[in-house]
Motif scaffolding. Structure first.
Motif, PDB file in Angstrom:
ATOM      1  N   GLY A   1       2.636   5.157 -17.130  1.00  0.00           N
ATOM      2  CA  GLY A   1       2.790   6.598 -17.325  1.00  0.00           C
ATOM      3  C   GLY A   1       1.675   7.173 -18.179  1.00  0.00           C
ATOM      4  N   ALA A   2       1.284   6.451 -19.223  1.00  0.00           N
ATOM      5  CA  ALA A   2       0.191   6.917 -20.087  1.00  0.00           C
ATOM      6  C   ALA A   2      -1.122   6.986 -19.314  1.00  0.00           C
ATOM      7  CB  ALA A   2       0.055   6.007 -21.306  1.00  0.00           C
ATOM      8  N   VAL A   3      -1.331   6.037 -18.406  1.00  0.00           N
ATOM      9  CA  VAL A   3      -2.537   6.069 -17.561  1.00  0.00           C
ATOM     10  C   VAL A   3      -2.496   7.297 -16.653  1.00  0.00           C
ATOM     11  CG1 VAL A   3      -3.755   4.885 -15.672  1.00  0.00           C
ATOM     12  CG2 VAL A   3      -2.949   3.576 -17.646  1.00  0.00           C
ATOM     13  N   LEU A   4      -1.350   7.570 -16.037  1.00  0.00           N
ATOM     14  CA  LEU A   4      -1.228   8.748 -15.162  1.00  0.00           C
ATOM     15  C   LEU A   4      -1.382  10.051 -15.946  1.00  0.00           C
ATOM     16  CD1 LEU A   4       1.648   7.661 -12.750  1.00  0.00           C
ATOM     17  CD2 LEU A   4      -0.786   7.839 -12.234  1.00  0.00           C
ATOM     18  N   VAL A   5      -0.847  10.096 -17.155  1.00  0.00           N
ATOM     19  CA  VAL A   5      -1.010  11.286 -17.998  1.00  0.00           C
ATOM     20  C   VAL A   5      -2.493  11.508 -18.288  1.00  0.00           C
ATOM     21  CG1 VAL A   5      -0.655  12.180 -20.342  1.00  0.00           C
ATOM     22  CG2 VAL A   5       1.274  11.293 -19.045  1.00  0.00           C
ATOM     23  N   ALA A   6      -3.205  10.450 -18.620  1.00  0.00           N
ATOM     24  CA  ALA A   6      -4.642  10.573 -18.924  1.00  0.00           C
ATOM     25  C   ALA A   6      -5.413  11.086 -17.711  1.00  0.00           C
ATOM     26  CB  ALA A   6      -5.193   9.227 -19.395  1.00  0.00           C
ATOM     27  N   ILE A   7      -5.092  10.585 -16.526  1.00  0.00           N
ATOM     28  CA  ILE A   7      -5.756  11.064 -15.307  1.00  0.00           C
ATOM     29  C   ILE A   7      -5.455  12.538 -15.103  1.00  0.00           C
ATOM     30  CG2 ILE A   7      -5.794  10.908 -12.789  1.00  0.00           C
ATOM     31  CD1 ILE A   7      -5.283   7.875 -13.112  1.00  0.00           C
ATOM     32  N   SER A   8      -4.190  12.909 -15.235  1.00  0.00           N
ATOM     33  CA  SER A   8      -3.793  14.306 -15.041  1.00  0.00           C
ATOM     34  C   SER A   8      -4.508  15.227 -16.027  1.00  0.00           C
ATOM     35  CB  SER A   8      -2.280  14.436 -15.200  1.00  0.00           C
ATOM     36  OG  SER A   8      -1.877  15.769 -15.045  1.00  0.00           O
ATOM     37  N   GLU A   9      -4.583  14.817 -17.282  1.00  0.00           N
ATOM     38  CA  GLU A   9      -5.255  15.642 -18.293  1.00  0.00           C
ATOM     39  C   GLU A   9      -6.736  15.787 -17.981  1.00  0.00           C
ATOM     40  OE1 GLU A   9      -4.183  13.691 -21.954  1.00  0.00           O
ATOM     41  OE2 GLU A   9      -2.216  14.699 -22.009  1.00  0.00           O
ATOM     42  N   ARG A  10      -7.367  14.703 -17.531  1.00  0.00           N
ATOM     43  CA  ARG A  10      -8.793  14.791 -17.164  1.00  0.00           C
ATOM     44  C   ARG A  10      -8.985  15.737 -15.978  1.00  0.00           C
ATOM     45  NH1 ARG A  10      -8.696   9.111 -18.297  1.00  0.00           N
ATOM     46  NH2 ARG A  10      -8.550   8.595 -16.085  1.00  0.00           N
TER      47      ARG A  10
ATOM     48  N   ALA B   1      10.055  12.741  -8.970  1.00  0.00           N
ATOM     49  CA  ALA B   1       8.787  13.426  -8.696  1.00  0.00           C
ATOM     50  C   ALA B   1       8.716  14.803  -9.354  1.00  0.00           C
ATOM     51  CB  ALA B   1       8.555  13.554  -7.195  1.00  0.00           C
ATOM     52  N   GLY B   2       9.847  15.417  -9.645  1.00  0.00           N
ATOM     53  CA  GLY B   2       9.839  16.717 -10.305  1.00  0.00           C
ATOM     54  C   GLY B   2       9.187  16.668 -11.673  1.00  0.00           C
ATOM     55  N   THR B   3       9.131  15.480 -12.246  1.00  0.00           N
ATOM     56  CA  THR B   3       8.472  15.314 -13.538  1.00  0.00           C
ATOM     57  C   THR B   3       7.180  14.506 -13.388  1.00  0.00           C
ATOM     58  OG1 THR B   3       9.761  13.319 -14.002  1.00  0.00           O
ATOM     59  CG2 THR B   3      10.642  15.422 -14.812  1.00  0.00           C
ATOM     60  N   TRP B   4       6.650  14.429 -12.172  1.00  0.00           N
ATOM     61  CA  TRP B   4       5.452  13.641 -11.911  1.00  0.00           C
ATOM     62  C   TRP B   4       4.291  14.183 -12.730  1.00  0.00           C
ATOM     63  CZ3 TRP B   4       1.403  13.671  -7.663  1.00  0.00           C
ATOM     64  CH2 TRP B   4       0.805  12.419  -7.550  1.00  0.00           C
ATOM     65  N   TYR B   5       3.470  13.297 -13.203  1.00  0.00           N
ATOM     66  CA  TYR B   5       2.393  13.636 -14.128  1.00  0.00           C
ATOM     67  C   TYR B   5       1.365  14.601 -13.539  1.00  0.00           C
ATOM     68  CZ  TYR B   5       4.503   9.710 -16.480  1.00  0.00           C
ATOM     69  OH  TYR B   5       5.412   8.883 -17.079  1.00  0.00           O
TER      70      TYR B   5
ATOM     71  N   GLU C   1     -11.793   3.665 -29.030  1.00  0.00           N
ATOM     72  CA  GLU C   1     -10.672   3.199 -29.833  1.00  0.00           C
ATOM     73  C   GLU C   1      -9.746   2.287 -29.028  1.00  0.00           C
ATOM     74  OE1 GLU C   1      -7.066   6.189 -30.005  1.00  0.00           O
ATOM     75  OE2 GLU C   1      -8.928   7.176 -30.640  1.00  0.00           O
ATOM     76  N   THR C   2      -8.903   1.544 -29.723  1.00  0.00           N
ATOM     77  CA  THR C   2      -8.055   0.528 -29.104  1.00  0.00           C
ATOM     78  C   THR C   2      -7.180   1.096 -27.993  1.00  0.00           C
ATOM     79  OG1 THR C   2      -8.024  -0.693 -31.177  1.00  0.00           O
ATOM     80  CG2 THR C   2      -6.314  -1.234 -29.583  1.00  0.00           C
ATOM     81  N   ARG C   3      -6.513   2.206 -28.244  1.00  0.00           N
ATOM     82  CA  ARG C   3      -5.631   2.786 -27.227  1.00  0.00           C
ATOM     83  C   ARG C   3      -6.420   3.151 -25.969  1.00  0.00           C
ATOM     84  NH1 ARG C   3      -0.637   5.172 -26.508  1.00  0.00           N
ATOM     85  NH2 ARG C   3      -0.606   6.990 -25.152  1.00  0.00           N
ATOM     86  N   GLN C   4      -7.596   3.729 -26.142  1.00  0.00           N
ATOM     87  CA  GLN C   4      -8.423   4.114 -24.987  1.00  0.00           C
ATOM     88  C   GLN C   4      -8.876   2.882 -24.220  1.00  0.00           C
ATOM     89  OE1 GLN C   4      -7.159   7.244 -25.320  1.00  0.00           O
ATOM     90  NE2 GLN C   4      -8.896   7.568 -23.973  1.00  0.00           N
ATOM     91  N   ARG C   5      -9.225   1.813 -24.923  1.00  0.00           N
ATOM     92  CA  ARG C   5      -9.618   0.558 -24.256  1.00  0.00           C
ATOM     93  C   ARG C   5      -8.447   0.004 -23.451  1.00  0.00           C
ATOM     94  NH1 ARG C   5     -10.172  -3.276 -27.923  1.00  0.00           N
ATOM     95  NH2 ARG C   5     -10.717  -4.800 -26.344  1.00  0.00           N
ATOM     96  N   MET C   6      -7.246   0.082 -24.016  1.00  0.00           N
ATOM     97  CA  MET C   6      -6.057  -0.403 -23.313  1.00  0.00           C
ATOM     98  C   MET C   6      -5.808   0.414 -22.045  1.00  0.00           C
ATOM     99  SD  MET C   6      -3.441  -1.107 -26.439  1.00  0.00           S
ATOM    100  CE  MET C   6      -3.651  -2.467 -27.563  1.00  0.00           C
ATOM    101  N   LEU C   7      -5.925   1.720 -22.167  1.00  0.00           N
ATOM    102  CA  LEU C   7      -5.711   2.586 -21.008  1.00  0.00           C
ATOM    103  C   LEU C   7      -6.775   2.340 -19.938  1.00  0.00           C
ATOM    104  CD1 LEU C   7      -4.701   5.944 -22.740  1.00  0.00           C
ATOM    105  CD2 LEU C   7      -3.215   4.384 -21.439  1.00  0.00           C
ATOM    106  N   ALA C   8      -8.012   2.130 -20.338  1.00  0.00           N
ATOM    107  CA  ALA C   8      -9.091   1.877 -19.380  1.00  0.00           C
ATOM    108  C   ALA C   8      -8.861   0.558 -18.636  1.00  0.00           C
ATOM    109  CB  ALA C   8     -10.446   1.872 -20.084  1.00  0.00           C
TER     110      ALA C   8
END
Length: 193
Positions: A51-60, A112-116, A2-9
């Motif tokens: 931030g969205a890229v870092l969130v995706a890495i953290s979730e993975r 950093a206290g809220t770091w992903y 999907e578009t959002r995933q392509r953008m994040l990649a």
């Protein structure tokens, strides 16, 4: 995809290659054959996209490394470390971006206290606390061990190209053969070792 995933990649590739300050919204948009306005529409700002890229890495990392079924196992930390190592080799861009983030984030370090990746690091520390050899240890010892193990993984993963040129491909392949067992021993090491 999907578009959002392509953008994040695409953003991940450019942020990993050039860092936060070296990659622009224009460059990311061009890689996707989109306009900068399309990226802004989806993410608002470069900071939010990053931030969205870092969130995706953290979730993975959380999903792939910390298995809920193993939480009660004494080897849960070492098992997670083994998965992190394999994942790190398979997702080199994630590793490069995280290393850049640690080096380039002086301005963001104040938050950093809220770091992903904080939940991921906390999850690894929780796994280590369940190991009988670590149950009596203080937070400093636990987090130092987590960082030593992660540091070994990341340093090795980002060094392989340099090592191949310094020594040889065969040399690095021999190291890659030995590394998982040595890493597991490091992960399983008790406080006094």
């Amino acid at each position: 995809m999907e578009t959002r995933q392509r953008m994040l990649a695409a953003a991940l590739r450019l942020f990993a290659e050039r860092g936060f300050y070296g990659a622009s919204m224009d460059q990311i948009a061009r890689e996707l054959d989109l306009t900068k306005q399309a990226l802004i529409h989806h993410f608002g700002t470069k900071e939010k996209l990053y931030g969205a890229v870092l969130v995706a890495i953290s979730e993975r990392l959380m999903t792939e490394a910390i298995q809920p079924t193993e939480v009660e196992s004494a080897s849960a930390f070492a098992d997670a470390v083994s998965r992190i190592y394999l994942r790190t080799l398979q997702h080199r861009e994630d590793t490069l971006l995280l290393m850049r983030e640690l080096l380039d984030n002086r301005r963001r370090a104040a938050q950093a206290g809220t770091w992903y990746l904080k939940p991921f690091l906390d999850g690894l520390a929780d796994l280590l606390r369940r190991d009988p050899n670590w149950q009596e240890e203080d937070e400093g010892s636990i987090f130092t061990h987590v960082y030593q193990v992660l540091g070994a993984i990341n340093y090795f993963a980002v060094s392989t190209a340099t090592l191949e040129n310094m020594y040889s491909v065969e040399h690095v392949e021999a190291m890659q053969e030995c590394f998982p067992e040595r890493l597991r021993k490091l992960a399983m090491a008790g406080v006094d070792t």
